[in-house]
Design an enzyme around this catalytic site. Sequence first.
Site, short mmCIF file in Angstrom:
data_model
loop_
_atom_site.label_atom_id
_atom_site.label_comp_id
_atom_site.label_asym_id
_atom_site.label_seq_id
_atom_site.Cartn_x
_atom_site.Cartn_y
_atom_site.Cartn_z
N HIS A 158 -11.36 -5.29 9.13
CA HIS A 158 -11.77 -5.18 7.73
C HIS A 158 -13.14 -4.53 7.54
O HIS A 158 -13.73 -4.66 6.47
CB HIS A 158 -11.80 -6.59 7.10
CG HIS A 158 -10.48 -7.05 6.56
ND1 HIS A 158 -9.34 -7.10 7.32
CD2 HIS A 158 -10.12 -7.50 5.33
CE1 HIS A 158 -8.34 -7.56 6.58
NE2 HIS A 158 -8.79 -7.81 5.37
N GLU A 211 0.81 -1.22 0.00
CA GLU A 211 0.00 0.00 0.00
C GLU A 211 0.84 1.27 0.00
O GLU A 211 0.49 2.25 -0.65
CB GLU A 211 -0.97 -0.01 1.19
CG GLU A 211 -2.23 -0.86 0.97
CD GLU A 211 -1.97 -2.35 1.04
OE1 GLU A 211 -0.88 -2.76 1.49
OE2 GLU A 211 -2.86 -3.13 0.66
C1 LIG Z 1 -2.38 -4.76 3.90
C2 LIG Z 1 -3.35 -5.57 3.15
N1 LIG Z 1 -3.52 -5.36 1.82
C3 LIG Z 1 -4.39 -6.11 1.12
C4 LIG Z 1 -5.12 -7.10 1.72
C5 LIG Z 1 -6.09 -7.93 0.92
N2 LIG Z 1 -5.59 -9.28 0.73
C6 LIG Z 1 -5.95 -10.27 1.58
S1 LIG Z 1 -5.19 -11.69 1.22
C7 LIG Z 1 -4.34 -11.04 -0.05
C8 LIG Z 1 -3.38 -11.91 -0.82
C9 LIG Z 1 -2.26 -12.43 0.02
O1 LIG Z 1 -1.48 -13.33 -0.67
P1 LIG Z 1 -0.39 -14.25 0.03
O2 LIG Z 1 0.38 -13.45 1.01
O3 LIG Z 1 0.37 -14.93 -1.04
O4 LIG Z 1 -1.24 -15.31 0.87
P2 LIG Z 1 -2.21 -16.47 0.35
O5 LIG Z 1 -3.58 -15.89 0.31
O6 LIG Z 1 -1.75 -16.93 -0.96
O7 LIG Z 1 -2.17 -17.53 1.40
C10 LIG Z 1 -4.68 -9.70 -0.21
C11 LIG Z 1 -4.18 -8.82 -1.27
C12 LIG Z 1 -4.94 -7.27 3.11
N3 LIG Z 1 -5.64 -8.18 3.80
N4 LIG Z 1 -4.05 -6.52 3.79
#
Ligand SMILES: Cc1ncc(C[n+]2csc(CCOP(=O)(O)OP(=O)(O)O)c2C)c(N)n1
Lengths: 321, 319
Positions: B124, B55
């Site tokens: 959230h 972000e």
């Molecule tokens: C700071 C922040 N930005 C965006 C999100 C939205 N978001 C939730 S999960 C995710 C993807 C995360 O991917 P990864 O770290 O690879 O974990 P995975 O879901 O693959 O286990 C995003 C963008 C969030 N929860 N927190």
Amino acid sequence: MKKEEQLELYYQMVLIRRSEEKAAELYQQGKIGGFLHLYIGQEAVSTGLIAARQPQDRVITAYRDHGVALNCGIPANEVMAELLGKATGTSKGKGGSMHMADPARNMWGGHAIVGGHLPIASGMALGDQYAGNDNVTICMFGDGATNIGFFHEALNLSKVWKLPVLWVCENNQYGMGTSVERASAVSEIRQKAEGYQIPNERVDGMDVMKVYEASQKAIEWVRAGNGPYLLEFITYRFMGHSMGDPERYRDKQEVERWKEGDPIGIFRKQLTAKKVAAKTLDEIEERAMTDALNAVEFAEASPEPELSELFADIYAEEVHK
Amino acid sequence: MREAISQALMEEMDRDPAVFILGEEVGVWGGTYAVTKGFYDKYGPERVKDTPIAENAIIGAAIGAAMVGQRPVAELMTINFAFAAMDYIVNQAPKLHYMFGGQFKVPMVIRAVGGGGRQLGATHSQTPDAIFAHFPGLKVVSPGTPEDAKGLLKQAIRSDDPVLFIEHATMYQVRGDVPDEEYTIPIGKSKIQRPGSDVTIVTYCKGLELSMKAADELAGQGIQAEIIDLRTLRPLDMEPVLESFKKTNRAVIVEEGWKSYGVGAEVASRIYEEAFDYVDAPILRVAQKEVPLPYNRTLEQSALPQVPDIVAAVKEVLK
Ligand SMILES: Cc1ncc(C[n+]2csc(CCOP(=O)(O)OP(=O)(O)O)c2C)c(N)n1
Ligand SMILES: [Mg+2]
């Protein structure tokens, strides 16, 4: 690892799979709300990893946390009850899918802000270092989380202060719909640890025994006072990022290919090769199914939290309105 | 509502090549709330940029690109992630024009989805609009109808100042007429969304939806509520509010965020300061209960402002 212990890991992996399948059904029925991130496909990672910890070692993870909670020994009933928002859930129904926790079992929470829990993990390790004990903090996160500043700040601090923390990246190839290649300057996440001179290793995350061995080595290395270590487990989520993911970013064949390497299937083959009878494994699978079904029954029969719970626990101390 | 926002983005991208979009999952995925569905195919990866989960980098890069003449529209998947980029949003973007004596411009829009009611848990589900409206130099817009959303977003993109444009996660399905012809709506203008003579309801965004329902119910009981939609929280336009209040002498302020230090506190103070002689009853606020939002559906709903709360508050000020 002893045969009985291996069978216990097999049970845990199947329990996670069956519980997650049940959770998906309950979500479709509208009984679970919010986000639901399933762990199907990644069971070998947390199962092998947490099997390698000592009871005093702390685990902290992201929102994809149901499997981690089960591996930490939180009863399936409580996990399922939390998913249904019931008073008997791990967080009294106030946390939901992304917020399982039980400090008594050294499960320090699922955390919903991507990467946000990494500096906290450094802090937990700092607290233990300060106390002079030999606890290890095990911090799990996704590949996507390694692109946010939190990750880099936490890793740097852990190295500078030689903190007893094991960084565990579950590289499932995607952060939501964005592949590692599209989001990360280096596709081998472990290379990011190099920048901080943190020793690291990339390991097959679909083979629970390989996960276990690598984790055990890493945890004991950290416990010996050598500072942080990073493990990158290569894995894959078989389901969407969360429920309702249109999955426009990957093709079906890719998912099918990975499913051929199902971690439960791989482990079953290994156990069979070690002369474990099919009947024994079938019985374990039945037991896992029964426990998942019982968890659903328990959760559905559990009471909703009282309305007065709304204002409980805002502060740890009594505070006037 | 979703379509109106999409249209605004598309029209501005078609009009001005300096406009581009960046954010998490805005491209291949089509936007987490499907607002930019089809954009990636239409405009390509140069103008619809999927970003890493970062972000600070998203907002910081938008500021930089804006400073050198582009008009980026940065999307924060939800406004809750604004806290991970807080320095850029409140400490950089709103300061650069002023602090350098007017030399830099930051013509940037941050689109962010806020609001509770979807069982997403405490981190959230927030409606922290008032926090952002605290900072001079930042414009904060949060529309309650599709028509306003489209016109205001187009204007926000054309603005030479940074604009935080807050949408509500449960309002994308809201229907409403949108003019066929091209139009924009000025930032910083409140609007009467429903005329009435007995009581003034001041609100915006999700509060508008709830207040309109409450007003219908009140009309059935012979009470005519006038609804003023702020639409922009900063710069705040009090004119229509004061005009209405001078007529009704009674006001209820409805917002989804927490009551303490909120939009209602600001609006009520301004009424007391500027129209004290017209006050016939204490001004009441309807807002979120002072708790982090819980996951459990019943608990969450009981913490959020609801239509009956507005009806009750109106009856109270009319006593
Ligand atoms: C700071 C922040 N930005 C965006 C999100 C939205 N978001 C939730 S999960 C995710 C993807 C995360 O991917 P990864 O770290 O690879 O974990 P995975 O879901 O693959 O286990 C995003 C963008 C969030 N929860 N927190
Ligand atoms: Mg991932």
